[in-house]
Design a protein around this motif. Structure first.
Motif, PDB file in Angstrom:
ATOM      1  N   ARG A  87     -53.075 -46.756   7.538  1.00  0.00           N
ATOM      2  CA  ARG A  87     -54.142 -46.570   6.552  1.00  0.00           C
ATOM      3  C   ARG A  87     -53.564 -46.251   5.183  1.00  0.00           C
ATOM      4  N   LEU A  88     -52.584 -45.353   5.139  1.00  0.00           N
ATOM      5  CA  LEU A  88     -51.978 -44.959   3.870  1.00  0.00           C
ATOM      6  C   LEU A  88     -51.301 -46.141   3.192  1.00  0.00           C
TER       7      LEU A  88
ATOM      8  N   ALA B 177     -54.031 -50.110  -4.188  1.00  0.00           N
ATOM      9  CA  ALA B 177     -53.786 -49.463  -5.481  1.00  0.00           C
ATOM     10  C   ALA B 177     -52.847 -50.287  -6.352  1.00  0.00           C
ATOM     11  N   GLY B 178     -51.916 -50.993  -5.746  1.00  0.00           N
ATOM     12  CA  GLY B 178     -50.957 -51.787  -6.507  1.00  0.00           C
ATOM     13  C   GLY B 178     -51.358 -53.237  -6.719  1.00  0.00           C
ATOM     14  N   ASP B 179     -52.483 -53.640  -6.141  1.00  0.00           N
ATOM     15  CA  ASP B 179     -52.924 -55.034  -6.209  1.00  0.00           C
ATOM     16  C   ASP B 179     -53.730 -55.280  -7.487  1.00  0.00           C
ATOM     17  N   GLU B 180     -53.134 -55.972  -8.437  1.00  0.00           N
ATOM     18  CA  GLU B 180     -53.777 -56.207  -9.727  1.00  0.00           C
ATOM     19  C   GLU B 180     -54.966 -57.162  -9.636  1.00  0.00           C
ATOM     20  N   LEU B 181     -55.136 -57.811  -8.490  1.00  0.00           N
ATOM     21  CA  LEU B 181     -56.302 -58.672  -8.305  1.00  0.00           C
ATOM     22  C   LEU B 181     -57.537 -57.868  -7.915  1.00  0.00           C
ATOM     23  N   LYS B 182     -57.329 -56.625  -7.499  1.00  0.00           N
ATOM     24  CA  LYS B 182     -58.449 -55.748  -7.143  1.00  0.00           C
ATOM     25  C   LYS B 182     -59.041 -55.150  -8.417  1.00  0.00           C
ATOM     26  N   SER B 183     -60.283 -54.696  -8.318  1.00  0.00           N
ATOM     27  CA  SER B 183     -60.937 -54.083  -9.479  1.00  0.00           C
ATOM     28  C   SER B 183     -60.273 -52.747  -9.798  1.00  0.00           C
ATOM     29  N   TYR B 184     -60.461 -52.308 -11.033  1.00  0.00           N
ATOM     30  CA  TYR B 184     -59.911 -51.014 -11.423  1.00  0.00           C
ATOM     31  C   TYR B 184     -60.520 -49.894 -10.590  1.00  0.00           C
ATOM     32  N   GLU B 185     -61.822 -50.011 -10.305  1.00  0.00           N
ATOM     33  CA  GLU B 185     -62.500 -48.982  -9.526  1.00  0.00           C
ATOM     34  C   GLU B 185     -61.905 -48.890  -8.119  1.00  0.00           C
ATOM     35  N   ALA B 186     -61.666 -50.044  -7.491  1.00  0.00           N
ATOM     36  CA  ALA B 186     -61.107 -50.061  -6.142  1.00  0.00           C
ATOM     37  C   ALA B 186     -59.687 -49.499  -6.130  1.00  0.00           C
ATOM     38  N   ARG B 187     -58.928 -49.841  -7.163  1.00  0.00           N
ATOM     39  CA  ARG B 187     -57.545 -49.350  -7.232  1.00  0.00           C
ATOM     40  C   ARG B 187     -57.509 -47.841  -7.450  1.00  0.00           C
ATOM     41  N   GLU B 188     -58.378 -47.345  -8.329  1.00  0.00           N
ATOM     42  CA  GLU B 188     -58.426 -45.905  -8.573  1.00  0.00           C
ATOM     43  C   GLU B 188     -58.880 -45.160  -7.324  1.00  0.00           C
ATOM     44  N   LYS B 189     -59.886 -45.686  -6.657  1.00  0.00           N
ATOM     45  CA  LYS B 189     -60.386 -45.067  -5.428  1.00  0.00           C
ATOM     46  C   LYS B 189     -59.280 -45.018  -4.371  1.00  0.00           C
ATOM     47  N   ALA B 190     -58.531 -46.106  -4.249  1.00  0.00           N
ATOM     48  CA  ALA B 190     -57.437 -46.145  -3.269  1.00  0.00           C
ATOM     49  C   ALA B 190     -56.355 -45.113  -3.614  1.00  0.00           C
ATOM     50  N   LEU B 191     -56.068 -44.969  -4.895  1.00  0.00           N
ATOM     51  CA  LEU B 191     -55.077 -43.965  -5.307  1.00  0.00           C
ATOM     52  C   LEU B 191     -55.531 -42.560  -4.916  1.00  0.00           C
ATOM     53  N   LEU B 192     -56.785 -42.255  -5.193  1.00  0.00           N
ATOM     54  CA  LEU B 192     -57.292 -40.914  -4.898  1.00  0.00           C
ATOM     55  C   LEU B 192     -57.383 -40.671  -3.392  1.00  0.00           C
ATOM     56  N   GLN B 193     -57.741 -41.703  -2.639  1.00  0.00           N
ATOM     57  CA  GLN B 193     -57.793 -41.553  -1.174  1.00  0.00           C
ATOM     58  C   GLN B 193     -56.387 -41.363  -0.612  1.00  0.00           C
ATOM     59  N   SER B 194     -55.415 -42.084  -1.152  1.00  0.00           N
ATOM     60  CA  SER B 194     -54.041 -41.920  -0.659  1.00  0.00           C
ATOM     61  C   SER B 194     -53.515 -40.527  -1.000  1.00  0.00           C
ATOM     62  N   LEU B 195     -53.908 -39.991  -2.148  1.00  0.00           N
ATOM     63  CA  LEU B 195     -53.530 -38.615  -2.499  1.00  0.00           C
ATOM     64  C   LEU B 195     -54.075 -37.648  -1.456  1.00  0.00           C
ATOM     65  N   ASP B 196     -55.330 -37.823  -1.091  1.00  0.00           N
ATOM     66  CA  ASP B 196     -55.957 -36.945  -0.111  1.00  0.00           C
ATOM     67  C   ASP B 196     -55.246 -37.029   1.241  1.00  0.00           C
ATOM     68  N   ILE B 197     -54.929 -38.235   1.669  1.00  0.00           N
ATOM     69  CA  ILE B 197     -54.243 -38.422   2.960  1.00  0.00           C
ATOM     70  C   ILE B 197     -52.860 -37.788   2.929  1.00  0.00           C
ATOM     71  N   GLU B 198     -52.135 -38.017   1.838  1.00  0.00           N
ATOM     72  CA  GLU B 198     -50.781 -37.443   1.750  1.00  0.00           C
ATOM     73  C   GLU B 198     -50.820 -35.921   1.723  1.00  0.00           C
ATOM     74  N   LYS B 199     -51.825 -35.349   1.079  1.00  0.00           N
ATOM     75  CA  LYS B 199     -51.967 -33.891   1.088  1.00  0.00           C
ATOM     76  C   LYS B 199     -52.249 -33.384   2.504  1.00  0.00           C
ATOM     77  N   ARG B 200     -53.109 -34.111   3.235  1.00  0.00           N
ATOM     78  CA  ARG B 200     -53.425 -33.704   4.609  1.00  0.00           C
ATOM     79  C   ARG B 200     -52.181 -33.824   5.503  1.00  0.00           C
ATOM     80  N   ILE B 201     -51.376 -34.862   5.301  1.00  0.00           N
ATOM     81  CA  ILE B 201     -50.140 -35.017   6.079  1.00  0.00           C
ATOM     82  C   ILE B 201     -49.196 -33.852   5.786  1.00  0.00           C
ATOM     83  N   ALA B 202     -49.053 -33.521   4.512  1.00  0.00           N
ATOM     84  CA  ALA B 202     -48.176 -32.407   4.131  1.00  0.00           C
ATOM     85  C   ALA B 202     -48.690 -31.088   4.714  1.00  0.00           C
TER      86      ALA B 202
END
Length: 187
Positions: A1-2, A9-34
């Motif tokens: 999932r991460l 987040a790195g896919d420039e073909l995706k919308s800015y909103e989708a990329r930002e959302k993916a970045l914030l979700q990955s932050l949340d997952i990485e914090k939970r893993i830590a």
């Protein structure tokens, strides 16, 4: 999932909103893993006080690093988006002015149009031309990476273009006025 979220987040073909959302979700997952890794050390009966302190420090360092990286990535996304929106707005304004100039040019070229209307069209045409020159100059100067010497070249070119536009205005205005005077003398 991460990994999937990082790909989005790195896919420039995706919308800015989708990329930002993916970045914030990955932050949340990485914090939970830590947090889970820290929890494992803290709850392990074999862990010493030194191990627990190291796990807490690792958790703190990791979450700060992850949040910093995410913030930088989100800032870059926002900056890129604003830059593209600025470009689009500039081009929209430029296109509208050029379309208006084209319509005004038709009035100027139509010799059957009243001379007052033609003279006003010349004034309007050259005002719009100057607006385009100034808009282009300001748009180019908005690039924060320009050197002062490059900015000076842009300003100089714009000033020269404005002077040329004024010269052309005077020439066209004189020609239409002279043509109208000749018509009136022939009557």
């Amino acid at each position: 999932r991460l990994e999937n979220l990082k790909d989005v987040a790195g896919d420039e073909l995706k919308s800015y909103e989708a990329r930002e959302k993916a970045l914030l979700q990955s932050l949340d997952i990485e914090k939970r893993i830590a947090a889970e890794q820290k929890k494992q050390v803290v709850n392990d009966p074999r862990s010493t006080q030194k191990d627990i302190l190291a796990a807490q420090q690792e958790y703190s360092d990791r979450t700060i690093r992850i949040a910093g990286e995410t913030n930088k990535a989100v800032e870059k996304l926002i900056k890129d988006r604003l830059e593209r929106e600025k470009d689009a707005l500039y081009n929209l304004g430029k296109d509208n002015l050029e379309a208006s100039k084209s319509a005004t040019q038709e009035i100027i070229d139509n010799e059957s149009t009243l001379s007052g209307d033609r003279l006003q069209a010349i004034i309007d045409f050259h005002k719009k031309s100057e607006q385009l020159i100034i808009g282009q100059r300001d748009f180019e100067l908005s690039n924060t990476k320009l050197l002062e010497s490059e900015k000076a070249v842009i300003r100089s070119k714009a000033n020269n273009d404005i002077l040329e536009n004024q010269r052309e205005f005077l020439k066209r205005y004189y020609e239409v006025s002279l043509s109208e005077m000749k018509k009136n003398q022939e009557k």
